[in-house]
Design a protein around this motif. Structure first.
Motif, short mmCIF file in Angstrom:
data_model
loop_
_atom_site.label_atom_id
_atom_site.label_comp_id
_atom_site.label_asym_id
_atom_site.label_seq_id
_atom_site.Cartn_x
_atom_site.Cartn_y
_atom_site.Cartn_z
N VAL A 164 0.84 -1.21 0.00
CA VAL A 164 0.00 0.00 0.00
C VAL A 164 0.88 1.27 0.00
O VAL A 164 0.48 2.32 -0.49
N ILE A 165 2.09 1.14 0.54
CA ILE A 165 3.01 2.30 0.52
C ILE A 165 3.19 2.77 -0.94
O ILE A 165 3.10 3.96 -1.23
N ASP A 166 3.42 1.80 -1.84
CA ASP A 166 3.67 2.17 -3.25
C ASP A 166 2.46 2.87 -3.87
O ASP A 166 2.60 3.85 -4.60
N TYR A 167 1.27 2.36 -3.55
CA TYR A 167 0.06 2.97 -4.12
C TYR A 167 -0.09 4.41 -3.60
O TYR A 167 -0.47 5.32 -4.33
N PHE A 168 0.21 4.59 -2.32
CA PHE A 168 0.06 5.93 -1.74
C PHE A 168 1.11 6.90 -2.30
O PHE A 168 0.81 8.06 -2.61
N VAL A 169 2.32 6.40 -2.47
CA VAL A 169 3.39 7.24 -3.02
C VAL A 169 3.03 7.68 -4.44
O VAL A 169 3.21 8.84 -4.82
N LYS A 170 2.44 6.76 -5.18
CA LYS A 170 2.06 7.08 -6.56
C LYS A 170 0.95 8.14 -6.57
O LYS A 170 1.01 9.13 -7.31
N PHE A 171 -0.05 7.93 -5.73
CA PHE A 171 -1.15 8.89 -5.62
C PHE A 171 -0.62 10.28 -5.24
O PHE A 171 -0.96 11.30 -5.85
N SER A 172 0.25 10.31 -4.26
CA SER A 172 0.78 11.60 -3.79
C SER A 172 1.60 12.28 -4.88
O SER A 172 1.50 13.50 -5.08
N ASN A 173 2.39 11.49 -5.58
CA ASN A 173 3.23 12.02 -6.65
C ASN A 173 2.38 12.70 -7.73
O ASN A 173 2.71 13.81 -8.20
N VAL A 174 1.28 12.05 -8.08
CA VAL A 174 0.37 12.63 -9.07
C VAL A 174 -0.16 13.97 -8.56
O VAL A 174 -0.22 14.96 -9.29
N CYS A 175 -0.52 14.01 -7.28
CA CYS A 175 -1.06 15.26 -6.70
C CYS A 175 0.01 16.36 -6.69
O CYS A 175 -0.28 17.51 -7.04
N PHE A 176 1.22 16.02 -6.26
CA PHE A 176 2.26 17.05 -6.20
C PHE A 176 2.52 17.65 -7.59
O PHE A 176 2.64 18.86 -7.75
N LYS A 177 2.57 16.77 -8.59
CA LYS A 177 2.88 17.27 -9.94
C LYS A 177 1.74 18.14 -10.46
O LYS A 177 1.97 19.18 -11.06
N ARG A 178 0.53 17.71 -10.21
CA ARG A 178 -0.61 18.44 -10.75
C ARG A 178 -0.86 19.77 -10.04
O ARG A 178 -1.27 20.75 -10.64
N TYR A 179 -0.63 19.78 -8.72
CA TYR A 179 -1.00 20.99 -7.95
C TYR A 179 0.21 21.80 -7.49
O TYR A 179 0.10 22.61 -6.58
N LYS A 180 1.36 21.57 -8.12
CA LYS A 180 2.58 22.22 -7.61
C LYS A 180 2.51 23.74 -7.65
O LYS A 180 3.16 24.41 -6.85
N HIS A 181 1.73 24.30 -8.55
CA HIS A 181 1.64 25.76 -8.61
C HIS A 181 0.55 26.30 -7.70
O HIS A 181 0.40 27.50 -7.54
N LEU A 182 -0.23 25.39 -7.11
CA LEU A 182 -1.38 25.83 -6.32
C LEU A 182 -1.24 25.58 -4.83
O LEU A 182 -1.81 26.30 -4.01
N VAL A 183 -0.50 24.53 -4.46
CA VAL A 183 -0.47 24.13 -3.04
C VAL A 183 0.97 24.08 -2.53
O VAL A 183 1.82 23.39 -3.09
N LYS A 184 1.18 24.80 -1.43
CA LYS A 184 2.50 24.83 -0.81
C LYS A 184 2.52 23.99 0.49
O LYS A 184 3.48 23.33 0.81
N TYR A 185 1.42 24.06 1.25
CA TYR A 185 1.35 23.36 2.55
C TYR A 185 0.66 22.02 2.41
O TYR A 185 -0.50 21.95 1.97
N TRP A 186 1.35 20.95 2.81
CA TRP A 186 0.80 19.59 2.72
C TRP A 186 0.88 18.90 4.08
O TRP A 186 1.88 19.06 4.79
#
Ligand code: BG6
Length: 487
Positions: A164-186
């Motif tokens: 499940v670690i891998d699935y979560f890392v993948k999900f998070s990676n997609v979010c960071f790439k997509r929202y990198k210009h919008l979200v600073k605090y995670w």
């Protein structure tokens, strides 16, 4: 720093979770999450809500075949999915500088195992964060707030399985790439410690599926996987978003000894140390010695990957965030009357009043918590949940006089200010449920935290119309005056 102690940049605002507000549980490709099987039971007593939250395979089977959202309130939330613009406009009217929301993993990867993310889900959060920014609100985004894909729970017993670690890392990676210009605090995991008290909601663990006699070991194995996942995504976030700030998030359960008897003092000390376990790992990058000793004593064996200790050590968090609702009291005397609190119970404290749900109101406890946390970690702090769940009455003219909520908040703000003036580095306050939402523990709508009232009852009846409570105008003034005008 202004004269009242709060910096000019202080992040005043609110906090919510996807599964408690969005609804639209089966819309635009969203998969089922563990929150979508949480049942509302009308006759449940406050004391029984632990049992209420324990999940069995049979309960999941029933929920899977039941398409009704009346019994499963988190499926309908408050329809924030479709009304977010209206709600954000109301938050902006109060002057919010920041808003904490979470991303429903199941909107992006419906079962957790897909190769490609669901574009409609990604688009929803892009629209949401863009609108927040347009209104001048800093998004504070939780990656996992009690809603992992149900599929991962059923197939792998949730976070018990390392994969499940891998699935979560993948999900998070997609979010960071997509929202990198919008979200600073995670924030990585909401109340990461809560899996110890409630294994299904944050961890997808179905206790009956744990190997015989190994329930506790399975839970600690799962939290280990979450620690590793949290560290890995912290590193990834720092790499992808250069100015990002990643925080851990704990349930702050400040515990007092019931008397000065050394037995009570020792017991409360140990409860507090257990409470610091997860933030210690995420801030110091290693397991506390006393926890490792406890594992040895209890024959708990945590399987670690060869690089796990290194990963934890290298990728610690930038700040510490926490929820604080009440304090607890502990006594070595097991006969004493106990009362409910956030996912836990404690001995009744004669000096404190309680909410209707038995949570003991303790503003000074907030100051104590802030001082303790800052003294221990010396990291910037962010309050990401605090507030009072109460039943509100709508008057004939539609007004809602929630002076009890205003009093609760006022007293907590005074203590918060004192803590800052004593040197605590606190950079924001995000109150829980700025708009009424579904209770996480009881699945009730009638346990309301909001400045904004939502016309919906426990069974899901109502127009879902929003209206301003007295506390709405009060909080607006607090923010306008940067915490100076509390009257
Ligand atoms: C915190 C959770 O534990 O407490 C929130 O992070 C939750 O999701 C909040 O809603 C208040 O708890 P409850 O049970 O009153 O909803």
């Amino acid at each position: 720093m202004s004269k009242n102690g709060f910096s000019k940049e202080f992040l005043w605002g609110g906090a919510m979770a996807a599964n408690q507000v969005e609804g639209a549980w089966n819309v635009d490709g969203k998969g089922m999450s563990v929150a979508d099987v949480a049942v509302y039971k009308p006759d449940i007593s406050v004391e029984d809500f632990y049992a209420h939250n324990a999940m069995t395979s049979e309960m999941i089977e029933t929920a899977l075949s039941d398409k009704d959202d009346k019994k499963y309130p988190k499926r309908r939330g408050i329809d924030f999915y479709h009304r977010y613009k209206e709600d954000l406009a109301l938050f902006a009217e109060m002057g919010f500088k920041a808003l904490r929301v979470s991303i429903a993993w199941t909107r992006i990867f419906p079962t957790g195992e897909e190769e490609e993310p669901n574009e409609l889900g990604l688009q929803f959060y892009e629209n949401l964060f863009t609108e927040m920014r347009r209104l001048g609100m800093e998004p504070v985004v939780t990656l996992s707030h009690y809603e992992m894909p149900l599929n991962l729970s059923i197939k792998y017993n949730g976070w018990a399985e390392r994969k499940v670690i891998d699935y979560f890392v993948k999900f998070s990676n997609v979010c960071f790439k997509r929202y990198k210009h919008l979200v600073k605090y995670w924030l990585t995991f909401n109340e990461i410690d809560s899996i110890i008290r409630n294994p299904f909601r944050p961890g997808g663990i179905i206790l009956e599926r744990c190997p015989e006699g190994k329930q506790e070991e399975t839970i600690y194995q799962a939290i280990h996987h979450q620690f590793v996942a949290s560290a890995l995504v912290t590193a990834d976030c720092h790499k992808i978003i250069k100015d990002s700030r990643v925080g851990c998030m704990i349930t702050k359960l400040t515990t007092y000894p019931n008397s000065c008897h050394p037995n009570d003092v020792e017991l409360s000390l140990k409860k507090n140390l257990i409470n610091y376990f997860s933030s210690d790992v995420q801030v110091f990058g290693e397991y506390p010695k006393m926890i490792e000793k406890m594992f040895e004593r209890k024959n708990i064996y945590i399987k670690m990957g060869p690089e796990d200790r290194d990963i934890l050590r290298k990728h610690t968090v930038d700040f510490v965030s926490f929820s604080y609702y009440m304090s607890l009291t502990e006594s070595a005397n097991e006969e004493l009357k106990r009362t409910s609190a956030n996912t836990i119970t404690g001995v009744k404290n004669p000096y404190l009043p309680s909410t209707d749900w038995g949570w003991q109101i303790d503003p000074i406890g907030l100051k104590i918590s802030l001082i303790e946390l800052y003294d221990r970690y010396k990291k910037p702090l962010l309050i990401v949940e605090n507030g009072m769940g109460a039943v509100d009455k709508v008057e004939n003219d539609g007004s809602i006089h929630d002076d009890y909520r205003i009093n609760y908040l006022r007293e907590h703000f005074k203590q918060m200010k004192e803590a800052v003036e004593e040197g605590v580095d606190l950079f924001g306050y995000l109150s829980w449920g700025p708009i009424d939402l579904i209770s996480v523990s009881t699945n009730q709508m009638s346990k309301r935290y909001g400045y904004i009232y939502v016309d919906q009852d426990d069974e899901g009846n109502g127009t879902l119309d929003r209206s301003r409570k007295d506390s709405f105008y009060w909080y607006k003034k607090v923010i306008e005056s940067n915490g100076e005008d509390l009257e």
